[in-house]
Scaffold this motif. Structure first.
Motif, mmCIF file in Angstrom:
data_model
loop_
_atom_site.group_PDB
_atom_site.id
_atom_site.type_symbol
_atom_site.label_atom_id
_atom_site.label_comp_id
_atom_site.label_asym_id
_atom_site.label_seq_id
_atom_site.Cartn_x
_atom_site.Cartn_y
_atom_site.Cartn_z
ATOM 1 N N VAL A 157 81.257 50.689 24.737
ATOM 2 C CA VAL A 157 81.425 50.823 26.186
ATOM 3 C C VAL A 157 81.990 49.533 26.787
ATOM 4 O O VAL A 157 82.883 49.574 27.634
ATOM 5 N N VAL A 158 81.479 48.391 26.330
ATOM 6 C CA VAL A 158 82.001 47.102 26.815
ATOM 7 C C VAL A 158 83.501 47.008 26.530
ATOM 8 O O VAL A 158 84.304 46.685 27.414
ATOM 9 N N ILE A 169 88.474 40.433 23.082
ATOM 10 C CA ILE A 169 89.514 41.324 23.620
ATOM 11 C C ILE A 169 90.525 40.545 24.461
ATOM 12 O O ILE A 169 91.737 40.751 24.349
ATOM 13 N N GLU A 170 90.011 39.618 25.285
ATOM 14 C CA GLU A 170 90.908 38.783 26.108
ATOM 15 C C GLU A 170 91.878 38.004 25.223
ATOM 16 O O GLU A 170 93.071 37.927 25.511
ATOM 17 N N GLN A 171 91.340 37.414 24.152
ATOM 18 C CA GLN A 171 92.173 36.644 23.232
ATOM 19 C C GLN A 171 93.210 37.559 22.578
ATOM 20 O O GLN A 171 94.377 37.214 22.459
ATOM 21 N N TRP A 172 92.773 38.759 22.213
ATOM 22 C CA TRP A 172 93.641 39.759 21.586
ATOM 23 C C TRP A 172 94.822 40.079 22.505
ATOM 24 O O TRP A 172 95.970 40.165 22.077
ATOM 25 N N MET A 173 94.532 40.266 23.803
ATOM 26 C CA MET A 173 95.578 40.633 24.750
ATOM 27 C C MET A 173 96.584 39.504 24.952
ATOM 28 O O MET A 173 97.723 39.739 25.338
ATOM 29 N N LYS A 174 96.154 38.274 24.693
ATOM 30 C CA LYS A 174 97.025 37.129 24.907
ATOM 31 C C LYS A 174 97.965 36.891 23.731
ATOM 32 O O LYS A 174 98.998 36.268 23.893
ATOM 33 N N LEU A 194 80.460 43.262 31.294
ATOM 34 C CA LEU A 194 79.230 42.644 30.787
ATOM 35 C C LEU A 194 77.991 43.316 31.369
ATOM 36 O O LEU A 194 77.059 43.667 30.642
ATOM 37 N N ALA A 195 77.988 43.514 32.689
ATOM 38 C CA ALA A 195 76.806 44.084 33.345
ATOM 39 C C ALA A 195 76.577 45.519 32.885
ATOM 40 O O ALA A 195 75.447 45.893 32.538
ATOM 41 N N SER A 196 77.634 46.336 32.836
ATOM 42 C CA SER A 196 77.465 47.735 32.427
ATOM 43 C C SER A 196 76.957 47.816 30.994
ATOM 44 O O SER A 196 76.012 48.565 30.698
ATOM 45 N N GLY A 197 77.592 47.046 30.104
ATOM 46 C CA GLY A 197 77.208 47.083 28.693
ATOM 47 C C GLY A 197 75.777 46.638 28.485
ATOM 48 O O GLY A 197 75.031 47.253 27.715
ATOM 49 N N VAL A 217 73.767 40.441 26.656
ATOM 50 C CA VAL A 217 74.872 39.926 27.472
ATOM 51 C C VAL A 217 75.711 38.921 26.672
ATOM 52 O O VAL A 217 76.926 38.817 26.879
ATOM 53 N N MET A 218 75.099 38.208 25.730
ATOM 54 C CA MET A 218 75.872 37.269 24.907
ATOM 55 C C MET A 218 76.812 38.018 23.967
ATOM 56 O O MET A 218 77.977 37.658 23.822
ATOM 57 N N THR A 219 76.288 39.075 23.315
ATOM 58 C CA THR A 219 77.143 39.891 22.448
ATOM 59 C C THR A 219 78.305 40.464 23.248
ATOM 60 O O THR A 219 79.463 40.392 22.832
ATOM 61 N N ALA A 220 77.972 41.026 24.424
ATOM 62 C CA ALA A 220 79.007 41.611 25.281
ATOM 63 C C ALA A 220 80.044 40.561 25.650
ATOM 64 O O ALA A 220 81.254 40.837 25.657
#
Lengths: 110, 238
Positions: free
Chosen positions: A80-81, B179-184, A95-98, B169-172
């Motif tokens: 989902v993230v 993903i950000e790095q991938w897009m760059k 982040l919040a949703s996941g 939240v750390m894993t996320a």
């Protein structure tokens, strides 16, 4: 407590020393004054992307597929993230949703 | 320019990037403090270890070291193995940390997973000093962790909160940064290798043992592919 205060301080000192070694060694071996060998510059370019991938796997190292919730909360939430982020590209939303979904899933599936 | 003139805008620019860490580190820090308290250690231990070690997973391991028999060499070796991944962070940050003056010492000291991934991937806004930006990302992360550990160690088991899972939240965050790095990037070989080889090693060696084999395998394959990947790397820079 079986260790004396002195022994405790030495033990903590060793953990600090070991951690600092892993952080400082690359900078000490390749100081800014001298040009790093081409191989190291190459690694500096390609390692980060690989390292970020490794870090994602590092986060799920303790997930068990055969017991507990079988990793379902982790994998569904990571999915989902990723989906939300590729779609909307809003970091805090992803982040919040996941995270909320994960917290919900581990309670519902437990 | 003086420190004040560069510092404040950098702090202001850095803070939003650390909000996820604020949540994650406060929670994990509190959990760590409670664990220390439950293991019979004074809050001073939790606070000082959070301050001086600043490597989350290793601090949990350090509690078991302190409860076991005195073995300084074993403690050092175990730390080197658990934290070996920092070597990759250092090699990746050699260029980015260049020219940051004395701040560099603190930047290297605080090179945890989160500081690395934010400082490596974030594009510092125009007009904001890069060195101070990275300094404040590191300092804020460090503060969250120490504050969390101190709260946890101080209040210990009096804290009744059901926030289990907030650490996800750390894993996320790492997934999003990946993903950000991938897009760059134009080429994804390295990202795929890092993810794939680590997964392979996780399956083969298990969660406690897979990091060193993963790092060695990634190094080997990237070295073998230097001819191919080295070229694309250069063309990206030009």
């Amino acid at each position: 407590m079986s260790m004396t205060l002195f022994e405790q301080m030495i033990t903590i000192g060793m953990v600090v020393l070991g951690t600092m070694a892993t952080r400082f060694v690359p900078f000490l071996v390749f100081p800014p004054g001298r040009a790093a060998p081409p191989y190291v510059s190459y690694l500096g370019k390609v390692l980060p992307a690989a390292t970020l991938g490794m870090l994602v796997v590092y986060c799920i190292r303790d997930v068990s597929l055969v017991s507990g919730t079988h990793g379902i909360p982790e994998f569904v939430s990571i999915g989902v993230v990723a989906f939300l982020h590729i779609w909307k590209r809003k970091m805090l939303l992803s982040l919040a949703s996941g995270t909320l979904l994960y917290m919900l899933l581990i309670r519902v599936l437990a | 320019m003086t420190t004040d003139q560069k510092g404040l805008p950098a702090l202001w620019a850095a803070f939003p990037h650390t909000i996820p860490i604020l949540a994650g580190f406060l929670f994990l820090g509190i959990a760590y403090g409670i664990y220390m308290d439950a293991s019979g250690f004074d809050v001073v231990y939790a606070a000082l270890m959070a301050l001086t070690i600043f490597a989350g997973s290793m601090e949990f391991v350090a509690v078991t070291l302190l409860l076991g028999a005195f073995d300084p060499v074993g403690a050092l070796m175990l730390t080197l193995m658990v934290n070996a991944r920092h070597l990759f962070y250092g090699i990746s940050m050699l260029d980015k940390y260049r020219g940051t003056g004395l701040k560099k010492i603190y930047l290297i000291f605080g090179l945890c997973d989160e500081s690395f991934s934010i400082n490596y991937t974030t594009e510092v806004p125009k007009g904001v000093d890069k060195g101070w930006f990275m300094f404040f990302v590191t300092l804020l992360n460090h503060s969250y962790w120490v504050i969390g550990a101190t709260i946890g160690g101080f209040f210990g088991t009096f804290l009744k909160f059901d926030m289990e899972g907030l650490d996800f939240v750390m894993t996320a965050l790492f997934v999003v940064i990946f993903i950000e790095q991938w897009m760059k990037e134009d080429e994804h070989h390295s990202a795929v290798l890092g993810l794939g080889l680590s997964l392979l090693c996780l399956v083969m060696f298990g969660g406690d043992q897979f990091m060193i084999p993963s790092m060695l395998l990634i190094l080997c394959i990237l070295t073998l592919l230097k001819k191919q990947l080295g070229k694309t790397g250069e063309s990206v820079c030009q």
